[in-house]
Write an enzyme that holds these catalytic residues in place. Sequence first.
Site, PDB file in Angstrom:
ATOM      1  N   ASP A   1       0.797  -1.198   0.045  1.00  0.00           N
ATOM      2  CA  ASP A   1       0.102   0.125  -0.151  1.00  0.00           C
ATOM      3  C   ASP A   1       0.841   1.177  -0.057  1.00  0.00           C
ATOM      4  OD1 ASP A   1      -1.893  -1.842   0.110  1.00  0.00           O
ATOM      5  OD2 ASP A   1      -2.947  -1.054   2.105  1.00  0.00           O
TER       6      ASP A   1
ATOM      7  N   PHE B   1       2.292   1.907  -3.450  1.00  0.00           N
ATOM      8  CA  PHE B   1       0.924   2.392  -4.230  1.00  0.00           C
ATOM      9  C   PHE B   1       0.876   3.855  -3.884  1.00  0.00           C
ATOM     10  CE2 PHE B   1      -3.257   3.565  -5.190  1.00  0.00           C
ATOM     11  CZ  PHE B   1      -3.304   2.984  -6.593  1.00  0.00           C
ATOM     12  N   ASP B   2       0.752   4.276  -2.419  1.00  0.00           N
ATOM     13  CA  ASP B   2       0.380   5.568  -2.098  1.00  0.00           C
ATOM     14  C   ASP B   2       1.506   6.455  -2.473  1.00  0.00           C
ATOM     15  OD1 ASP B   2      -1.717   4.833  -1.145  1.00  0.00           O
ATOM     16  OD2 ASP B   2      -0.910   4.637   0.815  1.00  0.00           O
TER      17      ASP B   2
ATOM     18  N   LEU C   1     -10.571   7.235   0.701  1.00  0.00           N
ATOM     19  CA  LEU C   1     -10.302   8.439   1.770  1.00  0.00           C
ATOM     20  C   LEU C   1      -8.933   8.868   1.520  1.00  0.00           C
ATOM     21  CD1 LEU C   1     -11.127   6.496   5.023  1.00  0.00           C
ATOM     22  CD2 LEU C   1     -12.307   8.487   4.114  1.00  0.00           C
TER      23      LEU C   1
ATOM     24  N   GLU D   1     -11.886   5.362  14.412  1.00  0.00           N
ATOM     25  CA  GLU D   1     -12.222   4.132  14.046  1.00  0.00           C
ATOM     26  C   GLU D   1     -10.901   3.381  13.544  1.00  0.00           C
ATOM     27  OE1 GLU D   1     -15.465   4.479  11.305  1.00  0.00           O
ATOM     28  OE2 GLU D   1     -16.357   5.853  12.632  1.00  0.00           O
TER      29      GLU D   1
ATOM     30  N   LYS E   1      -9.011   1.247  10.867  1.00  0.00           N
ATOM     31  CA  LYS E   1      -9.220   0.843   9.576  1.00  0.00           C
ATOM     32  C   LYS E   1      -9.010  -0.495   9.167  1.00  0.00           C
ATOM     33  CE  LYS E   1      -7.920   2.611   5.059  1.00  0.00           C
ATOM     34  NZ  LYS E   1      -7.937   1.548   4.534  1.00  0.00           N
TER      35      LYS E   1
ATOM     36  N   ASP F   1      -8.867  -4.186   7.328  1.00  0.00           N
ATOM     37  CA  ASP F   1      -8.111  -4.348   6.027  1.00  0.00           C
ATOM     38  C   ASP F   1      -8.981  -5.472   5.554  1.00  0.00           C
ATOM     39  OD1 ASP F   1      -6.516  -3.907   3.927  1.00  0.00           O
ATOM     40  OD2 ASP F   1      -4.744  -5.092   4.888  1.00  0.00           O
TER      41      ASP F   1
ATOM     42  N   GLU G   1     -17.005  -3.123   6.173  1.00  0.00           N
ATOM     43  CA  GLU G   1     -15.892  -4.089   5.521  1.00  0.00           C
ATOM     44  C   GLU G   1     -16.220  -5.464   6.118  1.00  0.00           C
ATOM     45  OE1 GLU G   1     -13.920  -1.599   4.449  1.00  0.00           O
ATOM     46  OE2 GLU G   1     -11.886  -2.571   3.872  1.00  0.00           O
TER      47      GLU G   1
ATOM     48  N   TYR H   1     -19.363   0.732   9.437  1.00  0.00           N
ATOM     49  CA  TYR H   1     -18.829   1.898   9.889  1.00  0.00           C
ATOM     50  C   TYR H   1     -19.448   2.994   9.351  1.00  0.00           C
ATOM     51  CZ  TYR H   1     -15.930   0.710   5.797  1.00  0.00           C
ATOM     52  OH  TYR H   1     -15.466   0.589   4.456  1.00  0.00           O
TER      53      TYR H   1
ATOM     54  N   LYS I   1      -2.470   5.672   8.187  1.00  0.00           N
ATOM     55  CA  LYS I   1      -1.929   4.389   8.102  1.00  0.00           C
ATOM     56  C   LYS I   1      -0.874   4.216   9.038  1.00  0.00           C
ATOM     57  CE  LYS I   1      -3.988   2.906   3.886  1.00  0.00           C
ATOM     58  NZ  LYS I   1      -3.360   2.436   2.777  1.00  0.00           N
TER      59      LYS I   1
ATOM     60  N   CYS J   1      18.337 -30.701  -6.382  1.00  0.00           N
ATOM     61  CA  CYS J   1      17.729 -30.594  -4.965  1.00  0.00           C
ATOM     62  C   CYS J   1      18.790 -30.224  -4.012  1.00  0.00           C
ATOM     63  CB  CYS J   1      16.761 -31.767  -4.690  1.00  0.00           C
ATOM     64  SG  CYS J   1      15.997 -31.742  -2.965  1.00  0.00           S
TER      65      CYS J   1
ATOM     66  N   CYS K   1      18.695 -33.940  -1.833  1.00  0.00           N
ATOM     67  CA  CYS K   1      19.134 -35.163  -2.308  1.00  0.00           C
ATOM     68  C   CYS K   1      19.920 -34.871  -3.848  1.00  0.00           C
ATOM     69  CB  CYS K   1      17.793 -36.053  -2.605  1.00  0.00           C
ATOM     70  SG  CYS K   1      16.832 -35.271  -3.800  1.00  0.00           S
TER      71      CYS K   1
ATOM     72  N   CYS L   1      11.339 -30.876  -6.231  1.00  0.00           N
ATOM     73  CA  CYS L   1      12.310 -31.956  -6.340  1.00  0.00           C
ATOM     74  C   CYS L   1      11.370 -33.348  -6.850  1.00  0.00           C
ATOM     75  CB  CYS L   1      12.802 -32.145  -5.090  1.00  0.00           C
ATOM     76  SG  CYS L   1      13.692 -33.768  -4.790  1.00  0.00           S
TER      77      CYS L   1
ATOM     78  N   CYS M   1      13.794 -38.329  -0.968  1.00  0.00           N
ATOM     79  CA  CYS M   1      14.449 -37.034  -0.591  1.00  0.00           C
ATOM     80  C   CYS M   1      14.153 -36.751   0.762  1.00  0.00           C
ATOM     81  CB  CYS M   1      13.863 -36.084  -1.720  1.00  0.00           C
ATOM     82  SG  CYS M   1      14.051 -34.207  -1.210  1.00  0.00           S
TER      83      CYS M   1
HETATM   84  S1  IVH Z   1     -15.146   5.486   5.923  1.00  0.00           S
HETATM   85  C1  IVH Z   1     -16.618   8.559   2.982  1.00  0.00           C
HETATM   86  N1  IVH Z   1     -14.289   3.970   7.950  1.00  0.00           N
HETATM   87  O1  IVH Z   1     -11.050   2.070   3.780  1.00  0.00           O
HETATM   88  C2  IVH Z   1     -16.159   7.515   4.177  1.00  0.00           C
HETATM   89  N2  IVH Z   1     -13.550   3.228   5.640  1.00  0.00           N
HETATM   90  O2  IVH Z   1      -9.323   3.878   2.229  1.00  0.00           O
HETATM   91  C3  IVH Z   1     -15.228   6.470   3.386  1.00  0.00           C
HETATM   92  N3  IVH Z   1     -12.229   1.171   5.717  1.00  0.00           N
HETATM   93  O3  IVH Z   1     -13.068   2.287   1.426  1.00  0.00           O
HETATM   94  C4  IVH Z   1     -15.020   5.342   4.240  1.00  0.00           C
HETATM   95  N4  IVH Z   1     -12.287   0.761   7.667  1.00  0.00           N
HETATM   96  O4  IVH Z   1     -12.989   0.245   2.481  1.00  0.00           O
HETATM   97  C5  IVH Z   1     -14.196   4.215   6.678  1.00  0.00           C
HETATM   98  N5  IVH Z   1     -13.702   2.868   9.852  1.00  0.00           N
HETATM   99  C6  IVH Z   1     -13.869   2.791   8.505  1.00  0.00           C
HETATM  100  C7  IVH Z   1     -13.021   1.872   7.489  1.00  0.00           C
HETATM  101  C8  IVH Z   1     -13.033   2.203   6.148  1.00  0.00           C
HETATM  102  C9  IVH Z   1     -12.016   0.272   6.830  1.00  0.00           C
HETATM  103  C10 IVH Z   1     -11.901   1.245   4.169  1.00  0.00           C
HETATM  104  C11 IVH Z   1     -13.031   1.261   3.288  1.00  0.00           C
HETATM  105  C12 IVH Z   1     -12.711   2.468   2.367  1.00  0.00           C
HETATM  106  C13 IVH Z   1     -11.250   2.313   2.369  1.00  0.00           C
HETATM  107  C14 IVH Z   1     -10.904   3.911   2.444  1.00  0.00           C
END
Ligand code: IVH
Length: 667
Positions: free
Chosen positions: A34, A37-38, A84, A114, A116, A118, A173, A225, A312, A406, A409, A424, A430
């Site tokens: 991630d 990617f970011d 987000l 909250e 997050k 996965d 989620e 959520y 994150k 191998c 063996c 193998c 083996c």
């Molecule tokens: S809020 C507009 N709350 O994270 C509100 N998302 O990077 C958008 N996710 O697509 C989502 N836990 O799949 C929210 N407590 C949480 C979350 C959460 C996991 C995921 C969700 C979202 C992604 C955003």
Amino acid sequence: MQRPEAQKRIAQLSSDLRRHNYLYYVKAEPEITDFEFDTLLKELENLESQFPDFITPDSPTQKVGSDSIGDFQTEKHQRPMLSLGNTYNAEELREFDARIRKALEIDTVVYSCELKIDGLAISLQYEKGALVKAITRGDGVQGDVVTENVKTLRNLPPKLNAGAPQKFEIRGEIFMHRKGFERLNAERAASGQALYANPRNVASGSLKIKDSREVAKRPLDILLYHYYGEDQMFSSHSQGLNEARTWGLPVPETSRVCKGIDAVIDFLKDWETKRHDLSFDTDGVVVKVDSISQQEELGFTAKIPRWAIAYKFPTETAQTRLLGISYQVGRTGAITPVAELEPVLLLGTTVKRASLHNSNEMQRLDIRVGDMVYVEKGGEIIPKITGVVLESRDSHTPVQLFIETCPECHTPLVRAEGEAQHYCPNTRQCPPQVVGKLEHFIGRKAMDIQSVGSELCETLYRAGLVKNVADFYDLTESDILRLDRMGEKSATNIIKGINESKMQPFERVLFALGIRFVGETVAKKLAFAFEDIDALSLADTEALIAVDEIGERIAESVIQYFKDPENQIIINRLKAHDLIFKAEKQETKGDELTGKVIVISGVFEIHSRDELKAMVEAHGGKIGSGVSSKTNFLLAGSGIGPSKLAKAESLGVPLLSETEFLALLQS
Ligand code: IVH
């Protein structure tokens, strides 16, 4: 950067990011982290802000990735499902808070913090207390309708408690607990199948299975959520969720309302360590402005809400030297390259080794002994190598070639076309393959010989006493006494355990033989379909694939196994030792339950759950895996989940206590 160069880089980044989106959302097989990617996305955002005329409507900065796979009906979301903004440090969080305070012209903002989770996002629509539709995020505008699959989730009640609004949407989620993930992978390992990379990928793959009965077998879970009501019933986000919990919906208990950014940062710091004690993976914290009217005032950008941000948790990266590559040989002969590293501290533990998976991965990294490499540890427990520090490579370092024979063996390795893994082929001699097969044979789900552990398998093999599974039954106490540190008592105990295993039913023996792709479930199916080993060994592909859940790959593997004369010898020796090679006629004690489906759940006082299952079957009944309209009784013990009870009630399934059940059998 000059314009032409920027244009080229933007095009390159866009196409790379689109590919990574596809790998993540559709294939559930990401190639980069991630964080990586970011970082790419940030680079693209920066370039686009310098050269805005190069922004295209389909740029990855303008759209979220899509998880739609085309197997399901798609439907437009009632409101777009946005992603987000991300941040990896507290400084940026303070900037986020400053922006909000400025926009709202207030001093202190109240946030809902909250975890997050996965997993993968889902939108649920409820009407009159029942789930009417479940849609995946898709591309944010429209997603796949997976209602039937979502209905199999055990922690979603079939009917909501009183007080729930007539009509609303709630988002959350879907994910898998680490335990469930490990169990699934253990089953796959036992049947020689490739392992899943992490819980998120399996959760995402599972939800996209076409057959909901299959989905029901996967240990998926859901936490919600975000509540959206028809009319504004609640003034804050947290209030909506707290109410939703009272309707029976699974809402996380870990969320906190925090006044001001300092309290938010305390919350993050707290969970940065505490998260490792959770039963599921979380990769950060979502911080949301709690007041709905403030959320409305702040609004959205094209892609993200201005009132929320995801922090994150850091994945720690370190640099260290690759001292060498060793190669491990598994039970099935699969060769796994392992990086031997100069010890380095990562998130509190010393890392010395990391898996390199296979030769493709080595090639992708172009990793060479002597290189400085990046090692990373994040949500996942196993560290991974994410790259090589090319600048510090000595120009004379030779390209790393995969071994050809191998390491154990010395048999030349093989690699089937299209497969990533080298094998193998010397399955019979083996050493790690032989010992692996012995360990599998004695395993808990196989012959369950508890007096013989992995270490003893290795010792018996090294001593030349056990070279294949049939040899276990030729062992004598005096054989054992000749081994180091073995007394009379252990010798007696070991032989006793081995002898007792002769009582194991056919399906376990079949599983214990370790036929490739024949896991526990497949072994059961084969045992009951063919009834004895002779019929099974004569079965052709057609007869095999006629059995429920047996495909060509398994059929081919079974046929190959029985074709091998050495396997025939082993089976004959096991037969001579009186192991059971015939499926026990499901002993019938009565037909009180013929045609009835019974679900058993909870803890019982007189009998164990397995005993009760056996009784149901002995009386002609069938065990159901979950309460449905086809269930005739729910045999309920103590501690049974409220959602199961609610489901039984709503479907009119009668409950039986243990004593009522026993009385029924007596009658
Ligand atoms: S809020 C507009 N709350 O994270 C509100 N998302 O990077 C958008 N996710 O697509 C989502 N836990 O799949 C929210 N407590 C949480 C979350 C959460 C996991 C995921 C969700 C979202 C992604 C955003």
